[in-house]
Motif scaffolding. Structure first.
Motif, short mmCIF file in Angstrom:
data_model
loop_
_atom_site.label_atom_id
_atom_site.label_comp_id
_atom_site.label_asym_id
_atom_site.label_seq_id
_atom_site.Cartn_x
_atom_site.Cartn_y
_atom_site.Cartn_z
N HIS A 37 0.84 -1.19 0.00
CA HIS A 37 0.00 0.00 0.00
C HIS A 37 0.87 1.25 0.00
O HIS A 37 1.45 1.60 1.01
CB HIS A 37 -0.91 0.03 1.23
N ALA A 38 0.96 1.86 -1.14
CA ALA A 38 1.72 3.11 -1.22
C ALA A 38 0.82 4.26 -0.77
O ALA A 38 -0.38 4.27 -1.08
CB ALA A 38 2.19 3.34 -2.65
N PRO A 39 1.36 5.21 -0.02
CA PRO A 39 0.52 6.33 0.40
C PRO A 39 0.04 7.13 -0.81
O PRO A 39 0.78 7.35 -1.75
CB PRO A 39 1.43 7.17 1.30
N VAL A 40 -1.20 7.50 -0.76
CA VAL A 40 -1.78 8.27 -1.84
C VAL A 40 -1.49 9.75 -1.60
O VAL A 40 -1.84 10.28 -0.55
CB VAL A 40 -3.31 8.05 -1.93
N PRO A 41 -0.84 10.41 -2.55
CA PRO A 41 -0.56 11.84 -2.36
C PRO A 41 -1.87 12.63 -2.39
O PRO A 41 -2.82 12.23 -3.06
CB PRO A 41 0.35 12.21 -3.53
N PRO A 42 -1.91 13.75 -1.68
CA PRO A 42 -3.13 14.55 -1.71
C PRO A 42 -3.37 15.10 -3.11
O PRO A 42 -2.43 15.33 -3.87
CB PRO A 42 -2.86 15.67 -0.71
N ALA A 43 -4.63 15.30 -3.42
CA ALA A 43 -4.97 15.86 -4.73
C ALA A 43 -4.42 17.28 -4.82
O ALA A 43 -4.40 18.01 -3.83
CB ALA A 43 -6.48 15.88 -4.90
N PRO A 44 -3.96 17.67 -6.00
CA PRO A 44 -3.44 19.03 -6.12
C PRO A 44 -4.56 20.05 -5.98
O PRO A 44 -5.72 19.76 -6.29
CB PRO A 44 -2.86 19.07 -7.54
N PRO A 45 -4.23 21.23 -5.48
CA PRO A 45 -5.24 22.28 -5.37
C PRO A 45 -5.75 22.68 -6.76
O PRO A 45 -5.08 22.44 -7.77
CB PRO A 45 -4.51 23.45 -4.71
N ALA A 46 -6.90 23.30 -6.80
CA ALA A 46 -7.45 23.79 -8.06
C ALA A 46 -6.49 24.80 -8.68
O ALA A 46 -5.75 25.48 -7.96
CB ALA A 46 -8.80 24.44 -7.81
N PRO A 47 -6.51 24.94 -10.00
CA PRO A 47 -5.61 25.90 -10.64
C PRO A 47 -5.80 27.34 -10.15
O PRO A 47 -4.86 28.13 -10.17
CB PRO A 47 -5.97 25.78 -12.12
N THR A 48 -6.98 27.67 -9.68
CA THR A 48 -7.25 29.04 -9.21
C THR A 48 -7.05 29.19 -7.70
O THR A 48 -7.29 30.28 -7.16
CB THR A 48 -8.68 29.44 -9.56
N ALA A 49 -6.60 28.14 -7.03
CA ALA A 49 -6.52 28.17 -5.57
C ALA A 49 -5.58 29.25 -5.05
O ALA A 49 -5.90 29.93 -4.07
CB ALA A 49 -6.09 26.80 -5.04
N ALA A 50 -4.45 29.45 -5.68
CA ALA A 50 -3.50 30.47 -5.21
C ALA A 50 -4.10 31.86 -5.33
O ALA A 50 -3.97 32.68 -4.41
CB ALA A 50 -2.19 30.39 -5.98
N ALA A 51 -4.78 32.12 -6.43
CA ALA A 51 -5.43 33.43 -6.61
C ALA A 51 -6.53 33.64 -5.59
O ALA A 51 -6.72 34.74 -5.07
CB ALA A 51 -5.97 33.56 -8.03
N GLN A 52 -7.27 32.57 -5.27
CA GLN A 52 -8.33 32.67 -4.27
C GLN A 52 -7.76 32.93 -2.89
O GLN A 52 -8.29 33.74 -2.13
CB GLN A 52 -9.19 31.41 -4.28
N VAL A 53 -6.68 32.25 -2.55
CA VAL A 53 -6.03 32.48 -1.25
C VAL A 53 -5.55 33.92 -1.16
O VAL A 53 -5.78 34.60 -0.15
CB VAL A 53 -4.86 31.48 -1.04
N LEU A 54 -4.91 34.41 -2.20
CA LEU A 54 -4.41 35.78 -2.20
C LEU A 54 -5.55 36.78 -2.07
O LEU A 54 -5.46 37.77 -1.33
CB LEU A 54 -3.58 36.06 -3.45
N ALA A 55 -6.66 36.52 -2.74
CA ALA A 55 -7.83 37.41 -2.63
C ALA A 55 -8.37 37.40 -1.21
O ALA A 55 -8.74 38.45 -0.67
CB ALA A 55 -8.91 36.96 -3.61
N GLN A 56 -8.41 36.24 -0.59
CA GLN A 56 -8.87 36.14 0.80
C GLN A 56 -7.94 36.89 1.73
O GLN A 56 -8.39 37.56 2.67
CB GLN A 56 -8.97 34.67 1.21
#
Length: 96
Positions: free
Chosen positions: A7-26
């Protein structure tokens, strides 16, 4: 027999392409914008440089996840109200 783990650990799903812009807006509309926006931009620049050297987007994904967690953990303030507003706007934009 294989030396590979079953059982290999499953990496987390990548954030949405707009996630960085949303974080910066917040961050920009939060009570702590004066300190958090420059800190995010510094972390993003460092992650971008690490990504260039590693040919991987993982450092940038880590920056986004870290700042998303910080925003979630922030005391209830305009920051959390802003996140709720952005989420509802995103949902409305997707359904329109």
């Amino acid at each position: 027999m294989s030396a590979q783990p079953d059982h290999a650990p499953v990496p987390p799903a990548p954030p949405a392409p707009t996630a960085a812009a949303q974080v910066l807006a917040q961050l920009r509309i939060s009570d702590r914008a004066d300190t958090w926006v420059p800190a995010f931009q510094q972390d993003w620049a460092r992650g971008l440089e690490d990504s260039r050297h590693s040919y991987s987007l993982s450092p940038l994904h880590d920056v986004v996840r870290t700042w998303q967690a910080r925003l979630e953990a922030a005391p209830h303030s305009s920051c959390n109200r802003a996140m709720a507003a952005l989420r509802s706007a995103s949902c409305c934009a997707l359904s329109a």
